[in-house]
Design a protein around this motif. Structure first.
Motif, PDB file in Angstrom:
ATOM      1  N   MET A  11       5.442  -6.417 -10.386  1.00 41.16           N
ATOM      2  CA  MET A  11       6.778  -5.944 -10.727  1.00 41.16           C
ATOM      3  C   MET A  11       7.587  -7.022 -11.463  1.00 41.16           C
ATOM      4  O   MET A  11       8.672  -7.416 -11.041  1.00 41.16           O
ATOM      5  CB  MET A  11       7.492  -5.478  -9.466  1.00 41.16           C
ATOM      6  CG  MET A  11       7.039  -4.103  -9.001  1.00 41.16           C
ATOM      7  SD  MET A  11       7.455  -2.776 -10.173  1.00 41.16           S
ATOM      8  CE  MET A  11       9.232  -2.730  -9.980  1.00 41.16           C
ATOM      9  N   HIS A  12       7.017  -7.468 -12.594  1.00 39.94           N
ATOM     10  CA  HIS A  12       7.759  -8.292 -13.535  1.00 39.94           C
ATOM     11  C   HIS A  12       8.326  -7.321 -14.576  1.00 39.94           C
ATOM     12  O   HIS A  12       7.672  -6.994 -15.569  1.00 39.94           O
ATOM     13  CB  HIS A  12       6.842  -9.332 -14.184  1.00 39.94           C
ATOM     14  CG  HIS A  12       6.616 -10.517 -13.316  1.00 39.94           C
ATOM     15  ND1 HIS A  12       7.068 -11.781 -13.623  1.00 39.94           N
ATOM     16  CD2 HIS A  12       5.995 -10.630 -12.110  1.00 39.94           C
ATOM     17  CE1 HIS A  12       6.729 -12.626 -12.665  1.00 39.94           C
ATOM     18  NE2 HIS A  12       6.075 -11.950 -11.737  1.00 39.94           N
ATOM     19  N   VAL A  13       9.519  -6.825 -14.302  1.00 40.87           N
ATOM     20  CA  VAL A  13      10.139  -5.778 -15.120  1.00 40.87           C
ATOM     21  C   VAL A  13      11.482  -6.312 -15.607  1.00 40.87           C
ATOM     22  O   VAL A  13      12.480  -6.282 -14.879  1.00 40.87           O
ATOM     23  CB  VAL A  13      10.315  -4.475 -14.317  1.00 40.87           C
ATOM     24  CG1 VAL A  13      10.846  -3.354 -15.212  1.00 40.87           C
ATOM     25  CG2 VAL A  13       9.005  -4.061 -13.660  1.00 40.87           C
ATOM     26  N   LEU A  14      11.493  -6.824 -16.822  1.00 43.72           N
ATOM     27  CA  LEU A  14      12.677  -7.515 -17.334  1.00 43.72           C
ATOM     28  C   LEU A  14      13.884  -6.607 -17.372  1.00 43.72           C
ATOM     29  O   LEU A  14      15.007  -7.022 -17.045  1.00 43.72           O
ATOM     30  CB  LEU A  14      12.382  -8.083 -18.717  1.00 43.72           C
ATOM     31  CG  LEU A  14      11.334  -9.201 -18.776  1.00 43.72           C
ATOM     32  CD1 LEU A  14      11.153  -9.690 -20.207  1.00 43.72           C
ATOM     33  CD2 LEU A  14      11.737 -10.363 -17.871  1.00 43.72           C
TER      34      LEU A  14
ATOM     35  N   ALA B 216       0.808  -1.220   0.000  1.00 43.04           N
ATOM     36  CA  ALA B 216       0.000   0.000   0.000  1.00 43.04           C
ATOM     37  C   ALA B 216       0.839   1.267   0.000  1.00 43.04           C
ATOM     38  O   ALA B 216       0.332   2.340  -0.308  1.00 43.04           O
ATOM     39  CB  ALA B 216      -0.925   0.016   1.219  1.00 43.04           C
ATOM     40  N   SER B 217       2.113   1.184   0.348  1.00 46.09           N
ATOM     41  CA  SER B 217       2.897   2.386   0.628  1.00 46.09           C
ATOM     42  C   SER B 217       3.221   3.199  -0.618  1.00 46.09           C
ATOM     43  O   SER B 217       3.020   2.766  -1.756  1.00 46.09           O
ATOM     44  CB  SER B 217       4.182   2.014   1.377  1.00 46.09           C
ATOM     45  OG  SER B 217       4.966   1.134   0.603  1.00 46.09           O
ATOM     46  N   HIS B 218       3.741   4.403  -0.394  1.00 51.05           N
ATOM     47  CA  HIS B 218       4.081   5.334  -1.469  1.00 51.05           C
ATOM     48  C   HIS B 218       5.533   5.120  -1.895  1.00 51.05           C
ATOM     49  O   HIS B 218       6.414   4.901  -1.076  1.00 51.05           O
ATOM     50  CB  HIS B 218       3.892   6.774  -0.984  1.00 51.05           C
ATOM     51  CG  HIS B 218       4.206   7.795  -2.022  1.00 51.05           C
ATOM     52  ND1 HIS B 218       3.270   8.264  -2.909  1.00 51.05           N
ATOM     53  CD2 HIS B 218       5.373   8.432  -2.333  1.00 51.05           C
ATOM     54  CE1 HIS B 218       3.831   9.144  -3.724  1.00 51.05           C
ATOM     55  NE2 HIS B 218       5.109   9.269  -3.389  1.00 51.05           N
TER      56      HIS B 218
ATOM     57  N   ARG C   3       7.350   0.888  -9.677  1.00 51.16           N
ATOM     58  CA  ARG C   3       6.684   0.336  -8.494  1.00 51.16           C
ATOM     59  C   ARG C   3       5.794   1.373  -7.821  1.00 51.16           C
ATOM     60  O   ARG C   3       6.208   2.520  -7.598  1.00 51.16           O
ATOM     61  CB  ARG C   3       7.740  -0.172  -7.510  1.00 51.16           C
ATOM     62  CG  ARG C   3       7.200  -0.783  -6.233  1.00 51.16           C
ATOM     63  CD  ARG C   3       8.288  -1.615  -5.566  1.00 51.16           C
ATOM     64  NE  ARG C   3       8.016  -1.874  -4.179  1.00 51.16           N
ATOM     65  CZ  ARG C   3       8.735  -2.694  -3.415  1.00 51.16           C
ATOM     66  NH1 ARG C   3       9.765  -3.342  -3.949  1.00 51.16           N
ATOM     67  NH2 ARG C   3       8.441  -2.879  -2.156  1.00 51.16           N
ATOM     68  N   GLU C   4       4.574   0.960  -7.488  1.00 53.08           N
ATOM     69  CA  GLU C   4       3.627   1.797  -6.755  1.00 53.08           C
ATOM     70  C   GLU C   4       2.808   0.924  -5.807  1.00 53.08           C
ATOM     71  O   GLU C   4       2.555  -0.246  -6.096  1.00 53.08           O
ATOM     72  CB  GLU C   4       2.668   2.539  -7.707  1.00 53.08           C
ATOM     73  CG  GLU C   4       3.341   3.573  -8.579  1.00 53.08           C
ATOM     74  CD  GLU C   4       2.356   4.461  -9.309  1.00 53.08           C
ATOM     75  OE1 GLU C   4       1.146   4.407  -8.981  1.00 53.08           O
ATOM     76  OE2 GLU C   4       2.792   5.200 -10.205  1.00 53.08           O
ATOM     77  N   GLY C   5       2.390   1.529  -4.704  1.00 48.69           N
ATOM     78  CA  GLY C   5       1.472   0.858  -3.793  1.00 48.69           C
ATOM     79  C   GLY C   5       0.045   1.295  -4.078  1.00 48.69           C
ATOM     80  O   GLY C   5      -0.181   2.376  -4.632  1.00 48.69           O
TER      81      GLY C   5
ATOM     82  N   PHE D 291       3.419  -3.994  -6.960  1.00 46.61           N
ATOM     83  CA  PHE D 291       2.689  -3.646  -8.178  1.00 46.61           C
ATOM     84  C   PHE D 291       3.394  -2.605  -9.027  1.00 46.61           C
ATOM     85  O   PHE D 291       4.063  -1.712  -8.516  1.00 46.61           O
ATOM     86  CB  PHE D 291       1.300  -3.083  -7.809  1.00 46.61           C
ATOM     87  CG  PHE D 291       0.534  -3.951  -6.855  1.00 46.61           C
ATOM     88  CD1 PHE D 291       0.042  -5.179  -7.269  1.00 46.61           C
ATOM     89  CD2 PHE D 291       0.324  -3.556  -5.550  1.00 46.61           C
ATOM     90  CE1 PHE D 291      -0.658  -5.989  -6.392  1.00 46.61           C
ATOM     91  CE2 PHE D 291      -0.372  -4.354  -4.663  1.00 46.61           C
ATOM     92  CZ  PHE D 291      -0.861  -5.575  -5.086  1.00 46.61           C
ATOM     93  N   GLN D 292       3.185  -2.742 -10.336  1.00 46.28           N
ATOM     94  CA  GLN D 292       3.358  -1.618 -11.224  1.00 46.28           C
ATOM     95  C   GLN D 292       2.101  -0.756 -11.133  1.00 46.28           C
ATOM     96  O   GLN D 292       1.122  -1.127 -10.486  1.00 46.28           O
ATOM     97  CB  GLN D 292       3.567  -2.093 -12.656  1.00 46.28           C
ATOM     98  CG  GLN D 292       4.798  -2.956 -12.857  1.00 46.28           C
ATOM     99  CD  GLN D 292       5.058  -3.225 -14.315  1.00 46.28           C
ATOM    100  OE1 GLN D 292       5.126  -2.314 -15.135  1.00 46.28           O
ATOM    101  NE2 GLN D 292       5.211  -4.510 -14.664  1.00 46.28           N
ATOM    102  N   ARG D 293       2.122   0.382 -11.824  1.00 45.29           N
ATOM    103  CA  ARG D 293       1.006   1.323 -11.683  1.00 45.29           C
ATOM    104  C   ARG D 293      -0.332   0.677 -11.997  1.00 45.29           C
ATOM    105  O   ARG D 293      -1.311   0.877 -11.269  1.00 45.29           O
ATOM    106  CB  ARG D 293       1.223   2.539 -12.588  1.00 45.29           C
ATOM    107  CG  ARG D 293       0.095   3.544 -12.450  1.00 45.29           C
ATOM    108  CD  ARG D 293       0.368   4.836 -13.162  1.00 45.29           C
ATOM    109  NE  ARG D 293      -0.668   5.808 -12.856  1.00 45.29           N
ATOM    110  CZ  ARG D 293      -0.619   7.092 -13.185  1.00 45.29           C
ATOM    111  NH1 ARG D 293       0.424   7.554 -13.837  1.00 45.29           N
ATOM    112  NH2 ARG D 293      -1.611   7.902 -12.877  1.00 45.29           N
ATOM    113  N   ARG D 294      -0.413  -0.091 -13.077  1.00 36.66           N
ATOM    114  CA  ARG D 294      -1.713  -0.675 -13.445  1.00 36.66           C
ATOM    115  C   ARG D 294      -2.226  -1.599 -12.345  1.00 36.66           C
ATOM    116  O   ARG D 294      -3.430  -1.703 -12.118  1.00 36.66           O
ATOM    117  CB  ARG D 294      -1.628  -1.392 -14.790  1.00 36.66           C
ATOM    118  CG  ARG D 294      -0.709  -2.588 -14.846  1.00 36.66           C
ATOM    119  CD  ARG D 294      -0.676  -3.226 -16.219  1.00 36.66           C
ATOM    120  NE  ARG D 294      -0.154  -2.346 -17.247  1.00 36.66           N
ATOM    121  CZ  ARG D 294       1.146  -2.238 -17.551  1.00 36.66           C
ATOM    122  NH1 ARG D 294       2.045  -2.949 -16.896  1.00 36.66           N
ATOM    123  NH2 ARG D 294       1.537  -1.421 -18.489  1.00 36.66           N
ATOM    124  N   GLY D 295      -1.313  -2.275 -11.663  1.00 37.82           N
ATOM    125  CA  GLY D 295      -1.728  -3.126 -10.555  1.00 37.82           C
ATOM    126  C   GLY D 295      -2.157  -2.321  -9.348  1.00 37.82           C
ATOM    127  O   GLY D 295      -3.143  -2.657  -8.678  1.00 37.82           O
ATOM    128  N   ALA D 296      -1.427  -1.230  -9.056  1.00 37.81           N
ATOM    129  CA  ALA D 296      -1.795  -0.370  -7.929  1.00 37.81           C
ATOM    130  C   ALA D 296      -3.170   0.238  -8.143  1.00 37.81           C
ATOM    131  O   ALA D 296      -3.982   0.335  -7.213  1.00 37.81           O
ATOM    132  CB  ALA D 296      -0.742   0.724  -7.745  1.00 37.81           C
TER     133      ALA D 296
END
Length: 374
Positions: free
Chosen positions: A198-201, A34-36, A44-46, A211-216
């Motif tokens: 965060m699957h970031v090759l 959840a964090s910032h 990465r985003e929460g 999460f990436q943004r879309r997941g957050a």
């Protein structure tokens, strides 16, 4: 009596703020999911970073106190709890989401066994909110993206259940984010769901927790969706739709479909045809889903090559043309008008129309109309 108290607290929480009064605060106490995160941690985003985007700024302001790596125990022991408590006031909301780090038995500074210690620590947050006149809402931990041979595993087990039990026992609002996020991940599937995490090759990361943004954004949407189930009055202060995720029945619903969904590639269905309805020249038709059963409309792309057109004819149904590319001249009920990419034309029953390509570029149309009912 207890139920009446809860109802009054919820109504007080979510009633519109009076003119000139500050917005109510939504505090988040939680962990790294959840964090910032600053731009140096991108992408990465929460989910707490995205929560404000769902709420009316005039009614609510999010105070995201979630801290990476903290459990319900260490968040308090390290002083984050006290820092949050000093700013909380009557009418605020406290979202409480822990569990990921409480599960770490190898770290006694964070670990809490699920049946007694974990709910006891969570109860500290509930008591704080109530003492301040705020509304506590317990949130079960968001699911990890952990699949085994196509089956999503529940990695939170007793911890999620402990939150549910505490909410029931203490008459606290509950957002079952574990269940909501597991339903979403099952529907998305193993491979497609990686894009939310965060699957970031290029960074060498294959992280199934953060999460990436879309997941957050998705998880924030699930949180608000669950919050609205607790308090329908919240909907008046939600500024974007929360029709997100999937129901628990999604996989069964998919199997029960009489007519499965389809993906069609244009190059597989292209048909060369003369201009329809007595039109000049040569066209290419793309009859998307022309053979799909029980579909109530026709959806086509038609390319009018140089000099081509669709001849004049009268309509007995509603039909929409949308110009994807190129230029043309559209004839409608005795008038002629230039059209180009981005224009849309609606022809109603009783009208006559025609269209012809103009200039050097192909005129590309999307066409939609209802199928004739048998």
């Amino acid at each position: 009596m207890v139920r009446m108290f809860i109802l009054v607290a919820i109504l007080a929480c979510c009633a519109p703020a009076a003119a000139g009064t500050p917005p109510r605060q939504v505090f988040i106490a939680g962990d790294s999911t959840a964090s910032h995160y600053g731009p140096e941690r991108a992408p990465r985003e929460g989910w707490g970073q995205q929560l404000q985007g769902f709420l009316d700024d005039d009614a609510y302001v999010v105070r995201n106190h979630a801290q990476s790596g903290r459990s319900s125990r260490s968040f308090i022991a390290e002083g984050w709890f006290d820092g949050m408590a000093k700013d909380m006031r009557s009418g605020d909301v406290l979202l409480i989401q822990f569990g990921h780090n409480d599960e770490k038995i190898e770290d006694p500074s964070r670990y809490n066994e699920p049946q007694r210690a974990f709910p006891e620590w969570l109860m500290r947050y509930v008591e704080l909110a109530r003492a301040k006149g705020a509304t506590p809402i317990l949130v079960t931990p968001v699911a990890r993206r952990k699949f085994d041979h196509g089956q999503l595993l529940d990695t939170h087990g007793l911890y999620a259940q402990a939150v549910r039990d505490l909410a029931s026992r203490e008459n606290v609002g509950l957002i079952d984010l574990t269940a909501l996020s597991m339903d979403w991940l099952r529907a998305a599937g193993d491979e497609a769901s990686k894009a939310y995490f965060m699957h970031v090759l290029e960074q060498g990361q294959q992280d199934d927790t953060h999460f990436q943004r879309r997941g957050a954004v998705m998880v924030a949407c699930l949180v608000v969706r669950g919050w609205k189930q607790i308090d329908p009055a919240l909907a008046a202060h939600v500024v974007r739709d929360t029709d997100c995720g999937a129901p628990a029945t999604a996989l069964a619903d998919r199997k029960a479909q009489p007519n499965p969904s389809l993906i069609v590639h244009a190059h597989d269905i292209a048909v060369q045809q003369p201009g329809p309805h007595g039109g000049a020249g040569t066209t290419t038709a793309y009859p998307f889903f022309g053979d799909a059963p029980a579909l109530g409309f026709e959806f086509r792309k038609r390319v009018l090559h140089k000099g081509a057109g669709i001849g004049l004819h009268q309509h007995h149904k509603d039909e929409i043309y949308y110009v994807l590319a190129g230029r043309g001249v559209y004839e409608l009920d005795g008038t002629a008008q230039a059209v180009q990419a981005g224009d849309a034309m609606l022809t109603r029953p009783g009208s006559t129309h025609a269209i012809r390509q103009d200039g050097e570029e192909d005129l590309v149309l999307l066409i939609m109309y209802g199928k004739k009912q048998e």
